[in-house]
Write a protein that holds these residues in place. Sequence first.
Motif, PDB file in Angstrom:
ATOM      1  N   THR A 117      -7.827  36.167 -79.818  1.00  3.52           N
ATOM      2  CA  THR A 117      -6.763  35.444 -80.511  1.00  3.52           C
ATOM      3  C   THR A 117      -6.052  36.384 -81.473  1.00  3.52           C
ATOM      4  OG1 THR A 117      -7.983  33.357 -80.409  1.00  3.52           O
ATOM      5  CG2 THR A 117      -6.193  33.494 -82.003  1.00  3.52           C
ATOM      6  N   SER A 118      -4.728  36.448 -81.365  1.00  2.78           N
ATOM      7  CA  SER A 118      -3.918  37.247 -82.285  1.00  2.78           C
ATOM      8  C   SER A 118      -2.749  36.423 -82.775  1.00  2.78           C
ATOM      9  CB  SER A 118      -3.399  38.518 -81.602  1.00  2.78           C
ATOM     10  OG  SER A 118      -4.464  39.375 -81.272  1.00  2.78           O
ATOM     11  N   ILE A 119      -2.475  36.515 -84.077  1.00  7.80           N
ATOM     12  CA  ILE A 119      -1.366  35.773 -84.669  1.00  7.80           C
ATOM     13  C   ILE A 119      -0.676  36.628 -85.729  1.00  7.80           C
ATOM     14  CG2 ILE A 119      -2.499  33.538 -84.301  1.00  7.80           C
ATOM     15  CD1 ILE A 119      -3.164  33.488 -87.281  1.00  7.80           C
ATOM     16  N   VAL A 120       0.593  36.366 -85.915  1.00  6.67           N
ATOM     17  CA  VAL A 120       1.326  36.874 -87.071  1.00  6.67           C
ATOM     18  C   VAL A 120       2.140  35.714 -87.622  1.00  6.67           C
ATOM     19  CG1 VAL A 120       2.992  38.523 -87.994  1.00  6.67           C
ATOM     20  CG2 VAL A 120       1.536  39.190 -86.063  1.00  6.67           C
ATOM     21  N   ILE A 121       1.945  35.374 -88.887  1.00 10.01           N
ATOM     22  CA  ILE A 121       2.790  34.381 -89.554  1.00 10.01           C
ATOM     23  C   ILE A 121       3.782  35.129 -90.433  1.00 10.01           C
ATOM     24  CG2 ILE A 121       2.889  32.409 -91.128  1.00 10.01           C
ATOM     25  CD1 ILE A 121       0.035  31.731 -90.378  1.00 10.01           C
ATOM     26  N   VAL A 122       5.050  34.780 -90.305  1.00  6.55           N
ATOM     27  CA  VAL A 122       6.115  35.400 -91.098  1.00  6.55           C
ATOM     28  C   VAL A 122       6.783  34.320 -91.938  1.00  6.55           C
ATOM     29  CG1 VAL A 122       8.248  36.747 -91.079  1.00  6.55           C
ATOM     30  CG2 VAL A 122       6.527  37.095 -89.277  1.00  6.55           C
ATOM     31  N   SER A 123       6.847  34.527 -93.248  1.00  3.48           N
ATOM     32  CA  SER A 123       7.548  33.584 -94.128  1.00  3.48           C
ATOM     33  C   SER A 123       8.863  34.207 -94.572  1.00  3.48           C
ATOM     34  CB  SER A 123       6.685  33.236 -95.344  1.00  3.48           C
ATOM     35  OG  SER A 123       6.383  34.394 -96.095  1.00  3.48           O
ATOM     36  N   VAL A 124       9.866  33.368 -94.708  1.00  3.65           N
ATOM     37  CA  VAL A 124      11.229  33.816 -95.015  1.00  3.65           C
ATOM     38  C   VAL A 124      11.735  33.064 -96.244  1.00  3.65           C
ATOM     39  CG1 VAL A 124      13.595  33.965 -94.165  1.00  3.65           C
ATOM     40  CG2 VAL A 124      11.687  34.276 -92.585  1.00  3.65           C
ATOM     41  N   GLU A 125      12.293  33.799 -97.206  1.00  2.00           N
ATOM     42  CA  GLU A 125      12.846  33.188 -98.412  1.00  2.00           C
ATOM     43  C   GLU A 125      14.144  33.890 -98.793  1.00  2.00           C
ATOM     44  OE1 GLU A 125      11.678  30.535 -99.762  1.00  2.00           O
ATOM     45  OE2 GLU A 125       9.699  30.443 -98.829  1.00  2.00           O
ATOM     46  N   GLU A 126      14.955  33.222 -99.619  1.00  2.14           N
ATOM     47  CA  GLU A 126      16.144  33.865-100.151  1.00  2.14           C
ATOM     48  C   GLU A 126      15.745  34.964-101.145  1.00  2.14           C
ATOM     49  OE1 GLU A 126      19.889  31.579-101.024  1.00  2.14           O
ATOM     50  OE2 GLU A 126      18.468  29.919-101.026  1.00  2.14           O
ATOM     51  N   THR A 127      16.507  36.034-101.185  1.00  2.33           N
ATOM     52  CA  THR A 127      16.172  37.136-102.091  1.00  2.33           C
ATOM     53  C   THR A 127      16.343  36.740-103.540  1.00  2.33           C
ATOM     54  OG1 THR A 127      18.433  37.965-101.887  1.00  2.33           O
ATOM     55  CG2 THR A 127      16.770  38.947-100.469  1.00  2.33           C
ATOM     56  N   THR A 128      17.145  35.691-103.790  1.00  5.21           N
ATOM     57  CA  THR A 128      17.376  35.251-105.165  1.00  5.21           C
ATOM     58  C   THR A 128      16.316  34.283-105.654  1.00  5.21           C
ATOM     59  OG1 THR A 128      18.829  33.531-104.291  1.00  5.21           O
ATOM     60  CG2 THR A 128      19.861  35.575-105.020  1.00  5.21           C
TER      61      THR A 128
END
Length: 248
Positions: free
Chosen positions: A229-240
Amino acid sequence: MHLRHRSAPRTHVGMVRKVNEDSLLARDDAALWVVADGMGGHENGQWASQTLIAQFAEMDMPPDPAARGSALVAAFEAGNTAINDAATTAGKQMGTTAVLFHLNGDDALFLWVGDSRIYRSRRGEMTQVTRDHTVVQELVDRGSLAPEDAETHPMSHVLSRAVGTEAALRYDCIVDKAWPGDRYLLCSDGLTKVVPEVLIARILARGNIDAAADQLIAETLERGAPDNTSIVIVSVEETTALSGQDGL
């Protein structure tokens, strides 16, 4: 829109397999994430997935954003050629699935081959971005098989496409917009074959991404983890945005 991101990569050999044929890449510096699930048995599958991942690990991302998509496809094709040539020389079948996610500002690029998947969690709702390249999915698409019967079909594990199994790479691509607050999950089928999507969605949407990644791996182990099992979770936010629970 300028977005910032952070990732939580994890891989586990599981409870049954002796060799981890999965490989992953988390290049937060280049906003590039890849998960590959090798096939061909033991060292052959491991070599195939590692060979593909190496193409993306070693590439220089073009400074011109417009050139990045073609550069990533070229890396995919170079990996396909290397694996296919080695398999032909050895007289063995080797290959790998692959899912790729790249962020360029708020432009999200998804490339994939095989049945590893990318999911997006947005405002608490999880959506599967990719579409499996399997014989069963093709039957569902043609209306020959009901979607609810796909997982239990005897050919549910048979791929219709993989990197390295054909001289010419067949891949799918989607370009979309990322939103602040999005979370993306790249995963091999070692996760999706044993953990229900409703539980994956619940874990992905809450708390810290490192804790979520750890919990997803733990859930596969609790269910016997018959595969890597392999996973990558990526979270994204505004730079401000102010630093939040993910330490962005």
